[in-house]
Design a protein around this motif. Structure first.
Motif, PDB file in Angstrom:
ATOM      1  N   GLU A 240     -15.116  -9.306  -0.813  1.00 56.38           N
ATOM      2  CA  GLU A 240     -15.590  -8.004  -0.223  1.00 56.38           C
ATOM      3  C   GLU A 240     -16.871  -8.180   0.442  1.00 56.38           C
TER       4      GLU A 240
ATOM      5  N   PHE B 112       0.732  -1.202   0.024  1.00 60.77           N
ATOM      6  CA  PHE B 112      -0.007  -0.071   0.182  1.00 60.77           C
ATOM      7  C   PHE B 112       1.028   1.185  -0.107  1.00 60.77           C
TER       8      PHE B 112
ATOM      9  N   SER C 229      -9.145   3.010   2.431  1.00 56.41           N
ATOM     10  CA  SER C 229      -9.443   2.735   1.184  1.00 56.41           C
ATOM     11  C   SER C 229      -8.483   3.335   0.445  1.00 56.41           C
ATOM     12  N   GLY C 230      -8.332   2.765  -0.870  1.00 57.24           N
ATOM     13  CA  GLY C 230      -6.993   2.906  -1.712  1.00 57.24           C
ATOM     14  C   GLY C 230      -6.452   1.749  -2.620  1.00 57.24           C
ATOM     15  N   LYS C 231      -5.498   2.107  -3.295  1.00 57.99           N
ATOM     16  CA  LYS C 231      -4.842   1.024  -4.124  1.00 57.99           C
ATOM     17  C   LYS C 231      -3.885   0.107  -3.637  1.00 57.99           C
ATOM     18  N   TYR C 232      -4.168  -0.986  -3.586  1.00 60.65           N
ATOM     19  CA  TYR C 232      -3.486  -2.067  -2.659  1.00 60.65           C
ATOM     20  C   TYR C 232      -2.763  -2.743  -3.988  1.00 60.65           C
ATOM     21  N   THR C 233      -1.652  -3.346  -3.877  1.00 55.23           N
ATOM     22  CA  THR C 233      -0.793  -4.018  -4.770  1.00 55.23           C
ATOM     23  C   THR C 233      -0.352  -5.505  -4.208  1.00 55.23           C
TER      24      THR C 233
END
Length: 58
Positions: A54, A5, A29-33
């Motif tokens: 989810e 993150f 929340s956000g972009k996870y890799t």
């Protein structure tokens, strides 16, 4: 397998087995890799699967 993150590893499974696994519940929340690592693969071709679940708010 690593979970990142913001470019930083926040969860990791580095065991030398054939089934990297961890459970993670994000607090932001956000972009996870997800970065897979084939640590113990000795076959000529390896594959991986990712399952993301989810929970839908009621």
């Amino acid at each position: 397998m690593d979970l990142l993150f913001g470019g930083k590893v926040i969860e990791s499974d580095t065991e030398a087995d054939t089934y990297p696994l961890f459970t993670f519940t994000p607090s932001t929340s956000g972009k996870y890799t997800i970065r897979p690592k084939m640590v113990a693969c000795t076959a000529s071709q390896c594959e991986y699967h990712v399952h993301v679940v989810e929970e839908v708010a009621k």
